[in-house]
Motif scaffolding. Structure first.
Motif, short mmCIF file in Angstrom:
data_model
loop_
_atom_site.label_atom_id
_atom_site.label_comp_id
_atom_site.label_asym_id
_atom_site.label_seq_id
_atom_site.Cartn_x
_atom_site.Cartn_y
_atom_site.Cartn_z
N ALA A 37 0.65 -1.21 -0.09
CA ALA A 37 -0.13 0.01 0.08
C ALA A 37 0.96 1.32 -0.04
O ALA A 37 0.42 2.16 -0.38
CB ALA A 37 -1.09 0.10 1.20
N GLY A 38 2.16 1.03 0.34
CA GLY A 38 2.93 2.29 0.54
C GLY A 38 4.34 1.59 0.50
O GLY A 38 4.62 0.78 0.75
N PRO A 39 5.21 2.50 -0.11
CA PRO A 39 6.74 2.14 -0.28
C PRO A 39 7.37 1.89 0.74
O PRO A 39 7.47 2.68 1.72
CB PRO A 39 7.41 3.28 -1.42
N ASP A 51 10.35 -0.52 6.32
CA ASP A 51 9.38 -1.47 5.66
C ASP A 51 8.43 -0.77 4.83
O ASP A 51 7.98 0.23 5.19
CB ASP A 51 8.74 -2.25 6.77
N ALA A 52 7.75 -1.46 3.91
CA ALA A 52 6.58 -0.97 2.90
C ALA A 52 5.58 -1.25 3.84
O ALA A 52 5.34 -2.08 4.83
CB ALA A 52 6.60 -1.84 1.75
N ASP A 53 4.56 -0.46 3.48
CA ASP A 53 3.13 -0.62 3.98
C ASP A 53 2.41 -2.05 3.35
O ASP A 53 2.24 -1.62 2.20
CB ASP A 53 2.31 0.74 4.10
#
Length: 158
Positions: A37-39, A51-53
């Motif tokens: 969901a997020g980088p 961490d990525a979301d």
């Protein structure tokens, strides 16, 4: 301990050992599928590592009496988590996608795992993939006898 495969000594939380453990390896099952969901962030020194979301993809029951649900995945990239985990193997073990996953348009990279089973990227072909909770998606396989973790100078006998 399994008489079928000594790798069973370093894998915990098997869903159903009689099916998962066989002479060629140990099949691993899917516990969760996530969308990015997020980088995340990755830098040279690791000071800015983030961490990525990840957002879990929901499952749906096909029938009200079903015990396990299905993920209806459209073509694209996901992140896969296994039910099982490693308990201190003596040397790295190869993790690879099962042929059944590949034949249905899904794939993940083959890699060597040493201390834990990481979250891994799952690619799904444009046509999509229906994946049931606890489906066997990966296999842990031992290196051939006499080979090191970096490979062998001679191919294994057929």
């Amino acid at each position: 301990m399994s008489a079928t495969n000594p790798l069973a000594e370093v894998v915990d939380n098997l869903v159903y050992e009689p099916v998962q453990v066989h002479e060629h390896g140990i099949d691993l099952t899917v516990s969760a599928v996530y969308e990015v969901a997020g980088p995340g962030r990755l830098d040279f020194g690791g000071d800015e590592l983030e961490d990525a979301d990840l957002e879990p993809v929901a499952t749906e029951l096909r029938n009200p009496d079903d015990e396990y649900g299905w993920w209806d995945l459209e073509g694209g990239q996901y992140v896969l988590q296994h039910n099982e985990f490693l308990t201190d193997p003596a040397e790295p073990i190869r993790l690879q996608p099962r042929n059944e996953l590949l034949a249905r348009g899904g794939s993940h990279p083959s890699l060597m795992v040493a201390s834990h089973l990481p979250l891994i990227p799952l690619s799904v072909a444009d046509g999509g993939l229906r994946l049931k909770e606890n489906a066997r998606v990966s296999t842990l396989v031992s290196p051939p006898d006499g080979s090191s973790q970096h490979g062998s100078a001679h191919p294994p006998d057929s």
